[in-house]
Design a protein around this motif. Structure first.
Motif, PDB file in Angstrom:
ATOM      1  N   VAL A  53       0.856  -1.186   0.000  1.00  0.00           N
ATOM      2  CA  VAL A  53       0.000   0.000   0.000  1.00  0.00           C
ATOM      3  C   VAL A  53       0.896   1.240   0.000  1.00  0.00           C
ATOM      4  N   LYS A  56       0.979   8.009   2.019  1.00  0.00           N
ATOM      5  CA  LYS A  56       0.302   9.223   1.585  1.00  0.00           C
ATOM      6  C   LYS A  56       1.264  10.121   0.804  1.00  0.00           C
ATOM      7  N   ARG A 113      -2.732   4.143  -6.309  1.00  0.00           N
ATOM      8  CA  ARG A 113      -3.343   5.010  -5.295  1.00  0.00           C
ATOM      9  C   ARG A 113      -4.812   4.650  -5.051  1.00  0.00           C
ATOM     10  N   ASN A 115      -6.351   1.709  -5.733  1.00  0.00           N
ATOM     11  CA  ASN A 115      -6.597   0.303  -5.380  1.00  0.00           C
ATOM     12  C   ASN A 115      -5.685  -0.201  -4.268  1.00  0.00           C
ATOM     13  N   ARG A 116      -5.117   0.725  -3.481  1.00  0.00           N
ATOM     14  CA  ARG A 116      -4.269   0.361  -2.340  1.00  0.00           C
ATOM     15  C   ARG A 116      -3.112  -0.544  -2.763  1.00  0.00           C
ATOM     16  N   GLY A 117      -2.472  -0.170  -3.862  1.00  0.00           N
ATOM     17  CA  GLY A 117      -1.276  -0.860  -4.309  1.00  0.00           C
ATOM     18  C   GLY A 117      -1.512  -2.067  -5.182  1.00  0.00           C
ATOM     19  N   GLN A 118      -2.746  -2.488  -5.377  1.00  0.00           N
ATOM     20  CA  GLN A 118      -3.030  -3.677  -6.189  1.00  0.00           C
ATOM     21  C   GLN A 118      -3.189  -3.254  -7.650  1.00  0.00           C
TER      22      GLN A 118
END
Length: 259
Positions: A53, A56, A113, A115-118
């Motif tokens: 992830v 910020k 950003r 997809n939380r790193g996916q």
């Protein structure tokens, strides 16, 4: 009357006496018929350890660095054309970075950003999002990977089918954007990461040394359990237990028994 052999008579009957060589070996497909590319990993088996992830503001920072690297590459190309300098291997990779590659990187960072790193877009998705052709997308990804802006891993997945035929097929790659260390020297000073305090560096070195000592003292069974997980780790742990048992027996009986 001329006596002909059976082979000569057969060839005359066919209208030719030319001896032909063996027919070329037919090209047969792979025995499984699976169109899977080299170095592919099965989807669903590693993504939890691959994806991270982003912190910020991390994706925005990476995009700014990529754009600054693009500017540095243009400057390097100008200097190389004028004969002012001879580019090193790293500088040649920086000079090869294109605006299309930075645009593709921007889309990957956006997906990271949101997809939380996916990140696992297909070529078609990247082409639609950037209005670039598939060949340009492929070149851009290769350039970004060569510079170290991202890590790419091929994947395949199983196919549920009956009867003969392939049981696997290629699926979309996964991507993880990262900060390449090789471009830091070509960035403005204010964009470079601040140097780490000496006590923090020394603390990490002490931790690595302590961990190496702990690992060195583990048995073969415990080492396999700690370093390798899943079914492979369990199998290696069983083999390690057998090695540990043999070592204990050799320590108990260091010399052969005599009668």
């Amino acid at each position: 009357m001329t006596v002909l052999t059976l082979g000569q008579a057969t060839m005359q009957a066919l209208g030719t006496m030319t001896v032909r060589g063996p027919s070329p070996r037919p090209k047969t497909p792979h025995r499984t018929g699976a169109p899977v590319l080299r170095d592919s990993i099965e989807a669903g088996t590693f993504e939890a350890m691959f994806f991270t992830v982003p912190a910020k503001g991390e994706t925005d920072k990476l995009l700014r660095i990529a754009r600054r690297t693009l500017d540095a590459g243009r400057q390097l190309r100008r200097e190389a054309r004028s004969g002012a300098r001879t580019l090193s291997a790293v500088e040649r990779r920086i000079a090869a970075l294109t605006a299309a590659a930075v645009r593709v990187y921007e889309e990957i960072l956006t997906l990271a950003r949101l997809n939380r790193g996916q990140v696992f877009p297909s070529y078609d998705h990247l082409s639609d999002a950037t209005s670039l052709g598939r060949a340009t997308i492929a070149r851009a990804l290769h350039s970004l990977e060569a510079l170290g802006f991202l890590v790419r891993q091929r994947r395949f997945k199983r196919v549920e089918a009956e009867g003969p035929g392939p049981r696997y097929r290629q699926t979309s790659n996964v991507y993880r954007p990262i900060l390449p260390q090789c471009v830091l020297a070509y960035l403005p000073r204010w964009m470079r990461p601040a140097p780490r305090p000496d006590d923090s560096v020394q603390h990490e070195a002490d931790q690595r040394e302590a961990m190496a000592g702990i690992v060195a003292g583990l048995s073969c069974r415990d080492l396999a359990t700690v370093t390798v997980g899943g079914a492979l780790g369990r199998m290696l742990a069983k083999l390690g237990a057998g090695i540990d048992r043999l070592e204990r027996e050799s320590q108990n009986y260091p010399q052969p028994l005599t009668q």
